[in-house]
Scaffold this motif. Sequence first.
Motif, mmCIF file in Angstrom:
data_model
loop_
_atom_site.group_PDB
_atom_site.id
_atom_site.type_symbol
_atom_site.label_atom_id
_atom_site.label_comp_id
_atom_site.label_asym_id
_atom_site.label_seq_id
_atom_site.Cartn_x
_atom_site.Cartn_y
_atom_site.Cartn_z
ATOM 1 N N CYS A 125 48.849 9.978 21.862
ATOM 2 C CA CYS A 125 50.235 9.679 21.511
ATOM 3 C C CYS A 125 51.214 10.605 22.222
ATOM 4 C CB CYS A 125 50.434 9.802 20.001
ATOM 5 S SG CYS A 125 49.452 8.618 19.046
ATOM 6 N N ALA A 126 52.422 10.125 22.402
ATOM 7 C CA ALA A 126 53.476 10.921 23.019
ATOM 8 C C ALA A 126 53.726 12.169 22.196
ATOM 9 C CB ALA A 126 54.761 10.096 23.120
ATOM 10 N N GLY A 127 53.877 13.300 22.894
ATOM 11 C CA GLY A 127 54.181 14.552 22.233
ATOM 12 C C GLY A 127 52.984 15.406 21.901
ATOM 13 N N GLU A 128 51.780 15.055 22.414
ATOM 14 C CA GLU A 128 50.608 15.844 22.075
ATOM 15 C C GLU A 128 49.754 16.142 23.302
ATOM 16 O OE1 GLU A 128 47.896 13.927 19.402
ATOM 17 O OE2 GLU A 128 47.673 12.143 20.665
ATOM 18 N N VAL A 129 48.992 17.234 23.188
ATOM 19 C CA VAL A 129 47.984 17.607 24.174
ATOM 20 C C VAL A 129 46.629 17.386 23.533
ATOM 21 C CG1 VAL A 129 46.986 19.466 25.563
ATOM 22 C CG2 VAL A 129 49.473 19.331 25.250
ATOM 23 N N VAL A 130 45.809 16.573 24.179
ATOM 24 C CA VAL A 130 44.450 16.297 23.709
ATOM 25 C C VAL A 130 43.476 16.889 24.720
ATOM 26 C CG1 VAL A 130 42.756 14.540 23.089
ATOM 27 C CG2 VAL A 130 45.184 14.172 22.594
ATOM 28 N N ALA A 131 42.602 17.772 24.276
ATOM 29 C CA ALA A 131 41.607 18.390 25.147
ATOM 30 C C ALA A 131 40.272 17.683 24.966
ATOM 31 C CB ALA A 131 41.470 19.874 24.840
ATOM 32 N N LEU A 132 39.640 17.328 26.084
ATOM 33 C CA LEU A 132 38.281 16.792 26.085
ATOM 34 C C LEU A 132 37.344 17.917 26.475
ATOM 35 C CD1 LEU A 132 38.798 13.395 27.974
ATOM 36 C CD2 LEU A 132 39.076 13.883 25.530
ATOM 37 N N VAL A 133 36.411 18.251 25.601
ATOM 38 C CA VAL A 133 35.476 19.340 25.869
ATOM 39 C C VAL A 133 34.059 18.844 25.629
ATOM 40 C CG1 VAL A 133 37.209 21.042 25.160
ATOM 41 C CG2 VAL A 133 35.472 20.295 23.521
ATOM 42 N N GLY A 134 33.106 19.622 26.130
ATOM 43 C CA GLY A 134 31.703 19.275 25.979
ATOM 44 C C GLY A 134 30.917 19.784 27.165
ATOM 45 N N PRO A 135 29.608 19.773 27.085
ATOM 46 C CA PRO A 135 28.787 20.297 28.178
ATOM 47 C C PRO A 135 28.840 19.403 29.411
ATOM 48 C CG PRO A 135 27.408 19.298 26.493
ATOM 49 C CD PRO A 135 28.800 19.325 25.944
ATOM 50 N N ASN A 136 28.301 19.901 30.513
ATOM 51 C CA ASN A 136 28.225 19.099 31.733
ATOM 52 C C ASN A 136 27.466 17.803 31.448
ATOM 53 O OD1 ASN A 136 29.493 21.130 33.195
ATOM 54 N ND2 ASN A 136 27.569 22.082 33.810
ATOM 55 N N GLY A 137 27.989 16.699 31.998
ATOM 56 C CA GLY A 137 27.338 15.414 31.817
ATOM 57 C C GLY A 137 27.610 14.734 30.497
ATOM 58 N N ALA A 138 28.549 15.272 29.716
ATOM 59 C CA ALA A 138 28.832 14.691 28.402
ATOM 60 C C ALA A 138 29.651 13.416 28.485
ATOM 61 C CB ALA A 138 29.554 15.710 27.524
ATOM 62 N N GLY A 139 30.326 13.171 29.634
ATOM 63 C CA GLY A 139 31.138 11.964 29.788
ATOM 64 C C GLY A 139 32.626 12.212 29.795
ATOM 65 N N LYS A 140 33.030 13.476 29.890
ATOM 66 C CA LYS A 140 34.461 13.808 29.803
ATOM 67 C C LYS A 140 35.254 13.188 30.952
ATOM 68 C CE LYS A 140 33.633 18.222 30.056
ATOM 69 N NZ LYS A 140 32.162 18.113 30.232
ATOM 70 N N SER A 141 34.819 13.404 32.184
ATOM 71 C CA SER A 141 35.565 12.903 33.343
ATOM 72 C C SER A 141 35.564 11.381 33.382
ATOM 73 C CB SER A 141 34.971 13.463 34.642
ATOM 74 O OG SER A 141 35.135 14.862 34.709
ATOM 75 N N THR A 142 34.447 10.782 32.989
ATOM 76 C CA THR A 142 34.384 9.315 32.970
ATOM 77 C C THR A 142 35.326 8.744 31.926
ATOM 78 O OG1 THR A 142 32.079 9.406 33.709
ATOM 79 C CG2 THR A 142 32.845 7.341 32.752
ATOM 80 N N LEU A 143 35.368 9.365 30.758
ATOM 81 C CA LEU A 143 36.305 8.914 29.727
ATOM 82 C C LEU A 143 37.738 9.048 30.221
ATOM 83 C CD1 LEU A 143 37.122 8.026 26.900
ATOM 84 C CD2 LEU A 143 36.785 10.390 26.117
ATOM 85 N N LEU A 144 38.049 10.151 30.889
ATOM 86 C CA LEU A 144 39.398 10.350 31.412
ATOM 87 C C LEU A 144 39.738 9.263 32.429
ATOM 88 C CD1 LEU A 144 41.602 12.734 31.105
ATOM 89 C CD2 LEU A 144 40.930 13.283 33.441
ATOM 90 N N SER A 145 38.804 8.958 33.333
ATOM 91 C CA SER A 145 39.043 7.914 34.336
ATOM 92 C C SER A 145 39.234 6.552 33.678
ATOM 93 C CB SER A 145 37.871 7.858 35.320
ATOM 94 O OG SER A 145 37.777 9.048 36.068
ATOM 95 N N ALA A 146 38.462 6.287 32.633
ATOM 96 C CA ALA A 146 38.606 5.016 31.929
ATOM 97 C C ALA A 146 39.955 4.917 31.238
ATOM 98 C CB ALA A 146 37.477 4.845 30.916
#
Length: 277
Positions: free
Chosen positions: A47-68
């Motif tokens: 939502c507008a007005g917030e910072v959401v951090a994606l964290v987790g170990p290598n290979g957890a899917g963070k970058s793929t989720l961001l790209s999606a």
Amino acid sequence: MINVLLPRRGRELPPRPSPGDLLAEARGLRVRLGQREVVAGVGLRVCAGEVVALVGPNGAGKSTLLSALGGDVAPAAGEVRVGGRPAPDWSAPQLALRRAVLPQAATLSFPFPVEDVVRMGRAPWAGTAREDEDDAAVGAAMAATETAEFAARPFSALSGGERARVALARVLAQRAPLLLLDEPTAALDLRHQELVLRICRERAAAGDAVVVVLHDLGLAAAYADRVAVLRDGHLAAEGRPAEVLRDELLSDVYRQPVEVLPHPRTGTPLVLPKRDA
């Protein structure tokens, strides 16, 4: 009342979001890369007005989720919505007005001057009522990222950390209401890590939404409104940093014993690996 800028050449321009407006959403998202399911049934709202951090170990899917979330990866199942519509319903130029993406690696084949690289972020606004903002947007982005001092230098002559800051400046110059940043602090020293996360907070305070992939759990705890912890493509936990960053969960997700202590002055969670000595 929302004032919608009318385009000069027939393109619908996005209005500025109001605080709390839903800018991106994943519903039951599944993404496959080859034979592997990298994101497995994830739901996330931004939502507008917030910072959401994606964290987790290598290979957890963070970058793929961001790209999606940016509409750059097609899901095998589920849906991604950006700006109130399914991401595939936007053309590439329209999508670029609504979200800006910082990938992990910033590479260019030609030795463009730094200022020209930052100005590339203004390309989506060419021919619209907002192209008159180009100079101001580029100048503000370079000032914020402390890159103005080497504006004339070729991008290829910069250090890794300097390139990372120029790449962030390009994203900021784009002035999209949704910023998707993949490990923006990975190549940076301590000062500039803090600078980047302060910029994230400033953009959120100005009404944008920021989703940022981070490996530093301390930065996530200090700067994010919400933290989404990923493990093997699944959402292991999501919520406020103090609620999510817990010893047992993190030790399990990272397969490394950790202890979470409150900062003595701010109370912000400090995540430390457990060591024998």
